[in-house]
Every structure is written in C-alpha cells, then in structure tokens.
Design a protein around this motif. Structure first.
Motif, mmCIF file in Angstrom:
data_model
loop_
_atom_site.group_PDB
_atom_site.id
_atom_site.type_symbol
_atom_site.label_atom_id
_atom_site.label_comp_id
_atom_site.label_asym_id
_atom_site.label_seq_id
_atom_site.Cartn_x
_atom_site.Cartn_y
_atom_site.Cartn_z
ATOM 1 N N LEU A 82 0.813 -1.213 0.000
ATOM 2 C CA LEU A 82 0.000 0.000 0.000
ATOM 3 C C LEU A 82 0.849 1.267 0.000
ATOM 4 O O LEU A 82 0.347 2.349 -0.311
ATOM 5 C CB LEU A 82 -0.922 0.015 1.227
ATOM 6 N N PHE A 83 2.121 1.141 0.349
ATOM 7 C CA PHE A 83 3.004 2.307 0.427
ATOM 8 C C PHE A 83 4.063 2.301 -0.671
ATOM 9 O O PHE A 83 5.014 3.080 -0.617
ATOM 10 C CB PHE A 83 3.667 2.353 1.808
ATOM 11 N N VAL A 84 3.898 1.423 -1.653
ATOM 12 C CA VAL A 84 4.855 1.301 -2.754
ATOM 13 C C VAL A 84 4.150 1.675 -4.054
ATOM 14 O O VAL A 84 3.049 1.193 -4.321
ATOM 15 C CB VAL A 84 5.401 -0.139 -2.851
ATOM 16 N N HIS A 85 4.802 2.517 -4.864
ATOM 17 C CA HIS A 85 4.230 2.921 -6.145
ATOM 18 C C HIS A 85 5.266 2.740 -7.255
ATOM 19 O O HIS A 85 6.460 2.870 -7.020
ATOM 20 C CB HIS A 85 3.729 4.359 -6.074
ATOM 21 N N HIS A 90 1.705 7.023 -11.256
ATOM 22 C CA HIS A 90 0.987 6.122 -10.342
ATOM 23 C C HIS A 90 0.837 6.757 -8.967
ATOM 24 O O HIS A 90 -0.246 6.784 -8.386
ATOM 25 C CB HIS A 90 1.772 4.812 -10.254
ATOM 26 N N LEU A 91 1.931 7.314 -8.448
ATOM 27 C CA LEU A 91 1.919 7.950 -7.131
ATOM 28 C C LEU A 91 1.004 9.168 -7.115
ATOM 29 O O LEU A 91 0.122 9.290 -6.242
ATOM 30 C CB LEU A 91 3.334 8.368 -6.742
ATOM 31 N N VAL A 141 1.698 -3.610 -6.701
ATOM 32 C CA VAL A 141 2.002 -2.554 -5.731
ATOM 33 C C VAL A 141 1.003 -1.419 -5.882
ATOM 34 O O VAL A 141 0.342 -1.279 -6.908
ATOM 35 C CB VAL A 141 3.443 -2.013 -5.913
ATOM 36 N N GLY A 142 0.905 -0.593 -4.850
ATOM 37 C CA GLY A 142 0.059 0.590 -4.927
ATOM 38 C C GLY A 142 -1.049 0.605 -3.900
ATOM 39 O O GLY A 142 -1.480 -0.429 -3.408
ATOM 40 N N ALA A 143 -1.520 1.812 -3.611
ATOM 41 C CA ALA A 143 -2.561 2.013 -2.598
ATOM 42 C C ALA A 143 -3.953 2.028 -3.192
ATOM 43 O O ALA A 143 -4.916 2.383 -2.510
ATOM 44 C CB ALA A 143 -2.301 3.341 -1.872
#
Length: 249
Positions: A82-85, A90-91, A141-143
């Motif tokens: 959840l904290f990796v982009h 994407h971020l 990955v990703g939130a």
C-alpha cells in the motif's frame, strides 16, 4: 484574546485529517527515496537501477502465488504494498484521489477508525486480487485498493457533495458534479476495463472494484442509522483518468 485565538487554531489543527495527510506524506517520502523514483543516486543508473527496482517491488509488493502459499513474510505484503508505487504518475494519481476523498471521509469516521478502515480494506482488496490470480508471479504494488475503498465510503456518506472533475474526452474542461455522478462513472470505467483487460501485467482493476465495494458496504453498515452528511462544498479536483493500482512486471 490572542491566547484564545491561538488555542482555537491549535484545536482545529488537532482535529484535522491527520491520517490522510500522514498517508500521503509517507507514500511520497518512501517513493522519493526508493529506486522507483529515479532520484536516489545510491541505486545507480541504467541496468543497476532497473535491477534495484525489480528487487524492491518483489520484496515489498504482493506476489499472488507466494501470498497464497501462506508464507509469513508474504502475508504482510498486502500492507507494505500500500506504500509502494511504480511511477510518478501512479503515485500522483493515487495521492490526488486520497486527498480529494480522504479528508471528508476521515472527518466523518474519525482518525483511528479511518486508519484501520484504510489498512484493512486495502489488505482485503489486494488479497482478493491475489486469490483471483493465484498462480501469478507478477508483483502488485500501490494504494489503489485502499483508496478505492475510500471512494466507496465517500459515495455512501457524501453522495451529493460537489466534486470538481476533469474529463479528458471533454477536452479537460473542469466540471463541478455531484459525487455520485463522478464515482458511479469511475466505477463503470473500472468494470468496463476489467472486462476488456488482457492477461498479463497492467492495472489491477479487480482490486479497485473489490476495494470500492468494501468501502461502500462498510460505510453503509456503520453509518446507516445516522443522518447522512449533506455537504455541498467543493472537495477539489479529481481527474477521472488517473492511474491507480499498477502491477509491476
């Protein structure tokens, strides 16, 4: 008189959406220092940074086959992911959505409940994606799963809130629309995308849909006996085509 005003300002700051801001700050900071940003000289350039990025995603992202194997380290990856982009787009897309829809949702739920809601729904959304792709070695990955849950909760809690939206197919003309219009349109886009998505790495639309559904159902079950908040103030820009939830090759 001065002391009273200062205390009032401090009290307002303490009651602000601290969790939303903290999540945005954490995601941005971790991305900047990671190899994914390309800004940290410690990871080198060329093939060296590409190798570092691959290792970084594999270590902190969700690999469905490993997660479903039940290995203890892998069971934590739906939280770390959840904290990796994967990229700047994407971020920034994810953080824009979190800022626009997270502030009022956190104010409604409260800090602790919102934080637990965000982490739990994000975990479940990524786990659901992994279960649907049990044999996949692609890293996710990703939130976006957690942020999609925030969108679902926002739709339930603030359906008439005005959201300033920018639609590419309307020549990027900013429009102020009720939240239910924007979010139902967003949900429809995710549904259509998952129907036409080819196999292989790409955007995890299933995690979006699962997260959105979890968020809406939680807000409905949690707040259905209280008066629904009716706020019409604009809540900021929301680009309908922002990137959320990418699988890394």
């Amino acid at each position: 008189m001065v002391k009273w005003r200062g205390a009032a300002i401090l009290k307002g700051a303490v009651r602000g959406p601290a969790v939303t801001y903290a999540l945005i700050a954490a995601c941005c900071l971790l991305f900047v220092v990671s190899p994914a940003s390309g800004l940290n000289p410690a990871y080198g350039t060329g093939d060296a940074i590409l190798s570092s990025q691959s290792d970084y995603f594999a270590r902190w992202g969700v690999i469905p086959s490993e997660l479903l194997a039940g290995r203890p380290p892998a069971l934590l990856t739906p939280l770390t992911a959840l904290f990796v982009h994967g990229s700047w787009l994407h971020l920034l897309g994810n953080m824009l959505f979190l800022y626009v829809f997270g502030v009022m949702t956190e104010e409604r739920m409260g800090r602790v409940e919102f934080a637990l809601f965000y982490l739990a729904s994000g975990y479940l959304a990524l786990f659901a994606y992994a279960a649907a792709h049990a044999g996949s070695q692609q890293t996710l990955v990703g939130a976006s799963g957690a942020i999609s849950a925030v969108l679902g909760a926002f739709l339930c809690l603030f359906p008439r809130a005005r959201v300033t939206s920018i639609f590419p197919f309307l020549l990027f003309l900013p429009l102020r629309l009720p939240a239910w219009v924007v979010l139902v349109f967003w949900f429809a886009l995710q549904w259509l995308a998952i129907r036409s998505q080819a196999a292989g790495p790409g955007v995890a639309y299933l995690a979006h849909l699962v997260g959105f559904g979890l968020g809406f159902l939680y807000a409905w079950a949690r707040f259905r006996r209280t008066d629904r908040v009716k706020r019409r103030r604009p809540v900021g820009p929301a680009g309908a085509a922002a990137t959320e939830g990418e699988s890394q090759p």
